[in-house]
Scaffold this motif. Structure first.
Motif, PDB file in Angstrom:
ATOM      1  N   UNK A   8      11.158  49.960  91.835  1.00 38.25           N
ATOM      2  CA  UNK A   8      11.768  49.326  91.254  1.00 38.25           C
ATOM      3  C   UNK A   8      12.322  50.156  89.797  1.00 38.25           C
ATOM      4  N   UNK A   9      13.334  49.540  89.405  1.00 36.15           N
ATOM      5  CA  UNK A   9      14.388  50.039  88.550  1.00 36.15           C
ATOM      6  C   UNK A   9      13.868  51.413  87.758  1.00 36.15           C
ATOM      7  N   UNK A  10      12.992  51.602  86.498  1.00 34.52           N
ATOM      8  CA  UNK A  10      12.880  52.895  86.325  1.00 34.52           C
ATOM      9  C   UNK A  10      12.530  53.598  87.438  1.00 34.52           C
ATOM     10  N   UNK A  11      12.334  55.018  87.398  1.00 36.10           N
ATOM     11  CA  UNK A  11      11.901  55.934  88.474  1.00 36.10           C
ATOM     12  C   UNK A  11      11.308  57.391  87.729  1.00 36.10           C
ATOM     13  N   UNK A  63      22.674  59.205  81.991  1.00 34.54           N
ATOM     14  CA  UNK A  63      22.648  59.910  82.497  1.00 34.54           C
ATOM     15  C   UNK A  63      21.488  60.367  83.720  1.00 34.54           C
ATOM     16  N   UNK A  64      21.135  58.591  83.637  1.00 36.17           N
ATOM     17  CA  UNK A  64      20.325  59.042  85.437  1.00 36.17           C
ATOM     18  C   UNK A  64      21.085  58.753  86.462  1.00 36.17           C
ATOM     19  N   UNK A  65      22.501  57.808  85.996  1.00 37.03           N
ATOM     20  CA  UNK A  65      23.513  57.840  86.836  1.00 37.03           C
ATOM     21  C   UNK A  65      24.115  59.533  87.107  1.00 37.03           C
ATOM     22  N   UNK A  66      23.912  60.276  86.603  1.00 33.10           N
ATOM     23  CA  UNK A  66      24.864  61.766  86.425  1.00 33.10           C
ATOM     24  C   UNK A  66      23.811  62.772  87.443  1.00 33.10           C
ATOM     25  N   UNK A  81       4.321  57.729  94.326  1.00 32.05           N
ATOM     26  CA  UNK A  81       4.611  57.659  92.797  1.00 32.05           C
ATOM     27  C   UNK A  81       6.372  58.144  92.144  1.00 32.05           C
ATOM     28  N   UNK A  82       6.968  58.030  92.434  1.00 37.55           N
ATOM     29  CA  UNK A  82       8.501  58.267  92.072  1.00 37.55           C
ATOM     30  C   UNK A  82       8.510  56.225  91.578  1.00 37.55           C
ATOM     31  N   UNK A  83       7.902  55.747  92.808  1.00 38.85           N
ATOM     32  CA  UNK A  83       8.162  53.962  92.147  1.00 38.85           C
ATOM     33  C   UNK A  83       7.303  54.109  91.642  1.00 38.85           C
ATOM     34  N   UNK A 128      19.754  56.159  90.914  1.00 35.73           N
ATOM     35  CA  UNK A 128      19.674  55.414  90.523  1.00 35.73           C
ATOM     36  C   UNK A 128      20.650  54.248  91.039  1.00 35.73           C
ATOM     37  N   UNK A 129      20.410  53.384  92.232  1.00 36.16           N
ATOM     38  CA  UNK A 129      20.981  52.801  92.486  1.00 36.16           C
ATOM     39  C   UNK A 129      20.451  51.241  93.044  1.00 36.16           C
TER      40      UNK A 129
END
Length: 276
Positions: A8-11, A63-66, A81-83, A128-129
């Motif tokens: 998923x894009x969001x995690x 922020x997610x990239x950092x 659970x992360x995805x 995020x990748x």
């Protein structure tokens, strides 16, 4: 059965007190060296001023990239659970128990630009990748992952049925062999909506529908072991309301399921789910 899912894009990050990722404990240890390479390259690029541009994400996600800079020490949780997101919500992967959870651990592989492919119980941090990114010193990720994924997943798919719910971006990293010794039966899942007798491909609702199918394949009593058995399992969902649209309250029901032969020997069969 081998069930392939996209990430998923969001995690959802793991709790702060969770331990960090242990690369040697993830499924498919043959991917460990490439995982380290990509992880280091991602940390380096994420510390740059142009990180969001290189990673192809909105500046709002800075922020997610950092967070990518410190992934080795970040809290890690089960991939199931992360995805998060539409497909995972519909599949209920994180809530599986008993035989269904055992089947998921053995059959589900979630593709990732960072990890290559992971099992639902593999503990990973939120990151995020996308697989569509070209990382400095690594190159296009789909191409970079191909050799290692072929070595690891090829034997796993041999003489089995592969149900592919991935997008084209992630499918580019590995495709099962459909000819020769150990050939797999490879099915891609296509979702269309029928309105006024005309059918069109759907996007957002397709993710939900693929999630419903994935959850059904994992929870039913018998695990499908061939393309015809997957088709029969999918047809068990016909007549069922697959989703209710939040904005309108309209429902969409699975009305037909078909299996189309491949266009050429190296192509997948198409499992088409028709919503109305």
């Amino acid at each position: 059965m081998l069930l392939l899912l996209p990430p998923s894009e969001g995690k959802t990050p793991a709790p702060d007190d969770a331990g960090p990722v242990d690369l040697t404990a993830l499924a498919h240890p043959g991917l460990t060296a490439q995982r380290r390479t990509v992880l280091d390259a991602l940390a380096a690029v994420s510390a740059r001023d142009d990180a969001t541009e290189v990673l192809g994400v909105s500046p709002n996600l800075a922020g997610e990239v950092a967070r990518n800079v410190h992934l080795k020490d970040a809290p890690a949780g089960p991939a199931a659970g992360v995805y998060t997101g539409v497909l995972y919500g519909a599949a209920g992967l994180a809530a599986l128990a008993g035989g269904a959870a055992e089947r998921a651990a053995r059959t589900v592989r979630i593709f990732s630009g960072l990890w290559g492919a992971v099992a639902p119980g593999d503990r990973i941090p939120a990151y995020r990748l996308s697989m569509g990114v070209s990382l400095p010193d690594v190159g296009p990720l789909a191409a970079a992952w191909k050799p290692a994924l072929a070595t690891e997943l090829g034997p796993h798919a041999a003489d089995d049925v592969v149900v592919d719910c991935r997008s084209a971006t992630y499918a580019a990293a590995w495709k099962p062999a459909t000819a020769g010794p150990g050939a797999a039966e490879w099915l891609t899942v296509r979702v269309v909506r029928e309105v006024g007798g005309r059918r069109s491909v759907v996007s957002h609702n397709a993710k939900h529908t693929r999630g419903v199918l994935a959850g059904h394949l994992l929870r039913r009593a018998e695990e499908p072991t061939s393309a015809t058995e997957v088709l029969a399992a999918a047809r068990e969902l016909e007549g069922r309301v697959i989703l209710t649209e939040v904005t309108t309250g309209n429902t969409q029901t699975l009305v037909e399921t078909t299996l189309t032969p491949p266009s050429r020997p190296s192509s997948p069969q198409t499992l088409e789910l028709v919503l109305r």
